[in-house]
Design an enzyme around this catalytic site. Structure first.
Site, mmCIF file in Angstrom:
data_model
loop_
_atom_site.group_PDB
_atom_site.id
_atom_site.type_symbol
_atom_site.label_atom_id
_atom_site.label_comp_id
_atom_site.label_asym_id
_atom_site.label_seq_id
_atom_site.Cartn_x
_atom_site.Cartn_y
_atom_site.Cartn_z
ATOM 1 N N TYR A 70 0.692 -1.534 0.095
ATOM 2 C CA TYR A 70 0.056 -0.036 -0.180
ATOM 3 C C TYR A 70 0.878 0.812 -0.132
ATOM 4 C CZ TYR A 70 -2.886 3.565 2.536
ATOM 5 O OH TYR A 70 -3.417 4.361 2.544
ATOM 6 N N ASP A 118 -1.667 -6.326 9.059
ATOM 7 C CA ASP A 118 -2.798 -5.451 9.130
ATOM 8 C C ASP A 118 -4.141 -5.966 8.366
ATOM 9 O OD1 ASP A 118 -4.120 -3.365 7.428
ATOM 10 O OD2 ASP A 118 -2.721 -2.027 6.907
ATOM 11 N N ILE A 134 -7.150 -5.323 7.842
ATOM 12 C CA ILE A 134 -8.102 -4.297 7.168
ATOM 13 C C ILE A 134 -9.298 -4.674 6.889
ATOM 14 C CG2 ILE A 134 -6.913 -2.327 8.364
ATOM 15 C CD1 ILE A 134 -7.141 -1.141 5.909
ATOM 16 N N LYS A 154 -12.429 -0.028 5.522
ATOM 17 C CA LYS A 154 -13.119 -1.677 4.661
ATOM 18 C C LYS A 154 -14.130 -1.988 4.712
ATOM 19 C CE LYS A 154 -9.431 1.185 2.742
ATOM 20 N NZ LYS A 154 -9.260 1.974 1.866
#
Lengths: 621, 429
Positions: B146, B231, B233, B271
């Site tokens: 990302y 992570d 998410i 998200k």
């Protein structure tokens, strides 16, 4: 290695980490704070041992009872080399290259270390002082630090009395019917006097919430909105509100409004934008206890006090500014700016035009920044009117406005701390640009932005709110100061804020921070009022207390006043109060130094002098 | 003037000048709108989930009480406006951990005491780095990753990122060799490695990690005595098989070893629930010191109490969450399938994926040469001529030119059809 030597750090709520005592046999108590500090410094093993407390020398515990410590008891075991000496060169506030060397007589098995909880945060942050113990090889270390220093240090400064008082309140909160003998919270600068107005508005404006039938068609757009510029309507409304609060004498440009997570986040953001690790900001004392966390913890910048005195009502003078600056220069510290809170927290006063102009010319001359924290702007409840720094730079175009940054928030002025609306308003384009990018770390929820935008755009409501808020604050302020005056307690003459700066110097046994702390403990434990001692605001004179008055209803105010009255009368009839704790106090005093002493003499103790007189050593003779 | 600012203000490590952000800017200047600007740029660079917001909206219309700050008819506005305890609203934390467990098929449970709320995952990631690393320490991250991580992890903390290079030859899976190489590279540069950070499901790949990959990571952090940040998410966006395995599940096989203290999960509702505007992020960890430090740090970016309250009501409605989770997956699966088949029709293939709000699209055959310059050239054509804002692999630090991240859940079905038509026209020319 002398394996069984025990190191005890004690915390007397003193101001400085200035002595290390060597004892041959003592059991002591240490706070968690200091245990962690020692762990950092020497990698020592820490064992929790609550039963330890009962085995100390009598005198020590007498002292304890006077100061009423309540931290858990801990034992530290460290391996220390025998036949070494412990020195601590005096640590002034500037804390530069502190040297710590240790040396323990071969037959000593216990070491007493005397620390201060106020400055432990600075100490831990100062790598030189921290690691000198380690590198000098006096103490062995075998633990590998897995976390960062920030995660384990005390830079958040949340272990100072300011927060201790909150904890005392949390354990035993006052309730008019359920717990009438509980502690009344007067340590929280909240504005609760005008909620009825806001509630009324909400009821008549259901469309302001995207979660109502009237507002739900906006839900999708708002929920998805994550532009770090903020909702345009929100920025416009905040800019307009900021102007309105300042009597519409200045205009604010919505494009300069940078959002952050509360004033806390705003202060950190501006520091990240302006300062590199090690750089410093000057800040007049007394100042808000949270600044140590907000400006210093993660940014590794530092604060240098500009010492102000009651003799001129704590005015910030050019002389004091110059002195603080000169001291920093001498110590080779790069000063990046000056931080002013206007209206002042904890003083409840506003800065006059001359002071503001003086500050402007000072920062222009030195070419440093000016951060103006104006989060209490709308709490000015009587004349003279509030003067924003924005007004000063409008008046005089000579000043370099690129150096000026305003911190704003709705937590105090509107009483919405839960909504986390903080603002950095900078006149410097580069700071606006950089701050915006940093906004990502603490954006205001779009749901909240939307609600606030609608509320602040309602001119009629805001006009009514501001007027009513000032009126109610004035009434509360008058009621309280009158009540105090009746029992002979004076306050600094203020016209803003959600608190009073109360002068209890007359009630101190002597003019020391320990005496202040002792009095404070008494107020919390006996009078059951959680007020905040001046020392937690880094005040240079013992005996001042901040008393919050807007976070309670009128009934509670009356109870608080009655308690104070009773306390003052009771103590007036007790001339032997001094005797009661006189002895230990007398001894205690020797080991502490008042803050201004320290500023004047950065090296009180010679590294070559013998171990200084310790109160604890004395207690044993 | 700039000289007076901090190094952080002057440096570029926020990474916001990368093409990822340039694309977003290009879009903002000329955004597509079905009626008002049908020739505008279609935004396919934003990993937003707009497919299931109507479910939240209809919940709202049935639960009007939440709306007016009312609880049992009593106004609780005052309470909320004043609520600034950085531990968060207990009801919200409880509802949040239950939602996290539900998304993970209730195979694991979470303790609300171990969660720290932050203003979005952005802040959660930064806070963790502040807790784990000092300036100059480094975090290993598998590529592609990302683009925002450069800002979130490095900018203000002064930490460094060293990439773990993954390649298309094994579908960008993490290998022991790649891990070791990255570790070595950091050491060669005299950087102290403090941990590995992975996104699972991966952004930008849209794939979930296999059990074997997770085991490999665990072995690695045990061996090197470092941290692992997961992570997660996108955990609620897993729409296809294989099923999702959270690191928390893997962790449970480890006896209560000290390794529990070195694994940290980042979560967010941006998200999975499609509410990026509400800025809800969280750190979940067993490490008491990190919980304590991160909680204090959360003062710099708390979640609005108003939002906490609303979400605690929403998420504690089990009927809603159950329906939302399954319906959301169905819609994502369908949307993903239409993008894939549309691209296939244009002769473009994608990395096989089962999660996320995007596809990792292989346009290597459209490059004039296998270089990043050629990739940029193609990207500019796609943004400015084809008028689709997609993200080039290079902005995600991909080591092979020719891959692009294409988001599919932030638009209406019709808009996606137009986008696919535009691509086909471009390829066919």
């Amino acid at each position: 290695m002398h394996k069984n030597c025990r190191v005890f750090f004690t915390d007397f709520l003193g101001r400085l980490f200035n002595t290390i005592f060597i004892m041959d046999r003592v059991q002591g108590c240490i706070s968690e704070v200091l245990a962690r500090a020692l762990k950092l410094a020497v990698g020592a093993t820490i064992q929790l041992n609550p039963s330890n407390r009962s085995r100390g020398p009598e005198d020590y515990y007498q002292t304890r009872s006077v100061l009423n410590f309540h931290e858990p008891s801990l034992t530290l075991t460290a391996q220390v080399k025998p036949n070494a000496f412990v020195w601590i060169t005096q640590l002034p506030l500037l804390l530069l290259s502190t040297t710590i060397s240790c040396s323990f007589p071969a037959n000593s098995s216990f070491v007493f270390v005397h620390l201060s909880c106020y400055f432990i945060s600075y100490r831990v942050k100062n790598p030189t002082s921290l690691f000198s113990l380690k590198t000098m090889g006096y103490v062995s270390s075998n633990t590998k630090p897995l976390l960062s220093r920030k995660a384990t240090n005390e830079g958040h400064a949340e272990n100072c009395p300011y927060f201790d008082g909150w904890k005392a309140y949390d354990k035993n909160p006052f309730h008019p019917s359920q717990n009438p003998d509980g502690v009344i919270q007067m340590g929280l600068a909240e504005h609760q006097l005008c909620f009825d107005l806001v509630q009324e508005w909400l009821v008549s404006n259901p469309e302001a919430s995207i979660c109502t039938k009237e507002g739900v068609d906006k839900f999708r757009d708002i929920a998805l909105f994550q532009d770090y510029h903020g909702l345009p309507a929100f920025r416009n409304a905040v800019a307009k509100f900021m102007g309105r609060v300042r009597g519409d004498k200045v205009k604010f440009d919505p494009d300069r409004i940078v959002m952050s997570g509360g004033a806390t986040g705003a202060h950190e953001m501006i520091t990240f934008c302006l300062a590199d690790p090690g750089d410093a900001f000057l800040v007049p004392t007394p100042y808000y206890a949270g600044f140590d966390r907000d400006l210093c913890w993660r940014t590794e910048a530092r604060l240098l006090p500009v010492v102000c005195h009651s003799s001129n009502n704590f005015k910030v003078t050019r002389k004091a500014l110059e002195e603080a600056y000169a001291k920093a220069v001498e110590a080779n510290i790069s000063v990046k700016g000056l931080l002013l809170t206007n209206p002042s927290n904890p003083l409840g006063t506003i800065l006059d035009r001359d002071t503001l102009r003086e500050a402007m010319s000072f920062i222009n001359e030195k070419n440093i920044h000016l951060i103006c924290d104006e989060i209490y702007a709308a709490t000015v409840f009587r004349q003279p009117d509030f003067i924003s720094i924005a007004e000063i730079i409008e008046e005089d175009q000579e000043y370099n406005r690129n150096l000026v940054h305003i911190i704003y928030s709705l937590s105090k002025d509107m009483g919405f701390p839960g909504f986390r609306v903080g603002i950095v308003y900078s006149y410097n384009d580069a700071v606006v640009e950089c701050g915006r990018k940093m906004s990502s770390f603490g954006l205001v929820s779009s749901q909240t932005q939307y609600l606030i935008a609608s509320m602040l755009s309602d001119d009629q409501f805001i006009g009514k709110f501001l007027l009513e808020s000032a009126g109610r604050l004035a009434t509360r302020h008058n009621d309280f100061t009158d009540g105090l005056r009746q029992v002979g307690i004076k306050c600094l003459n203020g016209n803003a804020g959600l608190f009073l700066w109360m002068d209890l110097r007359g009630l101190l046994i002597d003019s020391t921070v320990e005496a202040e702390t002792a009095l404070w403990q008494m107020i919390i434990n006996d009078v059951k009022l959680n007020v905040s001692p001046g020392s937690s605001f880094h005040c240079s004179e013992p005996g001042w207390f901040r008393v919050c008055i807007a976070n309670m209803n009128e009934e509670t105010t009356k109870v608080a006043l009655a308690r104070i009255r009773e306390f003052v009368l009771r103590n007036g009839n007790k001339p032997n109060r001094k005797e009661k704790c006189g002895q230990s106090d007398l001894r205690l005093r020797l080991s502490f130094r008042r803050i201004d002493d320290v500023l004047r003499s950065p090296c009180i103790m010679s590294p070559h002098s013998p171990i200084p007189q310790s109160p604890l050593v004395r207690t044993r003779t | 003037m700039r000289l007076l600012l901090s190094g952080k203000a002057k440096c570029n490590s926020h990474g916001q000048d990368s093409s990822y952000f340039l694309g977003l800017q290009a879009y903002e200047k000329n955004p597509y709108d079905q009626t008002r600007n049908p020739q505008g740029i279609i935004q396919m660079g934003l990993a937003e989930n707009q497919l299931s917001l109507d479910l939240v909206e209809s919940w709202l219309s049935e639960n009007q009480d939440v709306a007016g700050f009312k609880s049992d008819g009593e106004s609780i506005f005052r309470e909320l406006a004043l609520f600034q305890d950085y531990h968060g609203l207990p009801a919200f934390k409880k509802a949040l951990v239950q939602f996290m467990a539900e998304i993970r098929g209730n195979k694991v449970s979470f303790d609300p005491k171990k969660i720290v709320l932050t203003a979005g995952a952005t802040s959660a990631n930064e806070t963790l780095v502040f807790c784990l690393a000092k300036a100059g320490d480094t975090i290993l991250i598998p590529t592609p990753y990302y683009p925002g991580f450069d800002r979130d992890l490095k900018w203000r903390t002064g930490a460094e990122i060293v990439p773990i290079h993954c390649t298309s030859s094994n579908d960008f899976k993490i290998t022991a060799r790649a891990l070791q190489q990255a570790y070595q590279e950091a050491q060669n540069c005299n950087l102290k490695v403090k941990g590995v950070l992975v996104t699972n499901p991966s952004n930008p790949l849209g794939t979930t990690m296999t059990r074997a990959e997770l085991d490999l990571l665990m072995d690695f952090i045990v061996e090197k005595q470092i941290h692992l940040v997961c992570d997660e998410i996108y955990s609620g966006t897993v729409f296809g098989s294989p099923n999702y395995t959270s690191i928390v599940e893997v962790l449970s096989k480890y006896e209560k070893a000290e390794v529990w203290d070195r694994v940290h999960v980042v979560y967010s509702l941006s998200k999975d629930l499609g509410l990026p505007g509400f800025r809800v992020g969280a750190i979940y960890t067993n490490n008491g010191s990190i919980i304590a430090a991160a909680t204090k740090m959360s003062s710099f970016g708390l979640v609005s109490s108003q939002t906490q309250y609303f979400l605690s009501m929403l998420l504690s409605d089990k009927k809603f969450t159950r329906n939302y989770i399954s319906e959301n997956k169905k819609r994502l699966e369908k949307r993903h399938a239409s993008l894939i088949s549309g691209l296939q029709n244009a002769g473009i293939s994608c990395l096989k994926s089962n999660a996320g709000l995007f596809s990792w699209v292989d346009m290597r055959h459209l490059l004039s040469s296998s270089t990043f310059e050629a990739e940029m050239e193609l990207w500019e054509k796609i943004v400015y001529d084809v008028k689709l804002n997609i993200s080039p692999g290079s902005s995600c630090h991909c080591s092979e030119p020719g891959w692009f991240r294409v988001c599919f859940a932030n638009m209406a079905e019709e808009t996606l059809e137009i986008a696919i038509r535009r691509i086909k026209a471009f390829v066919d020319v």
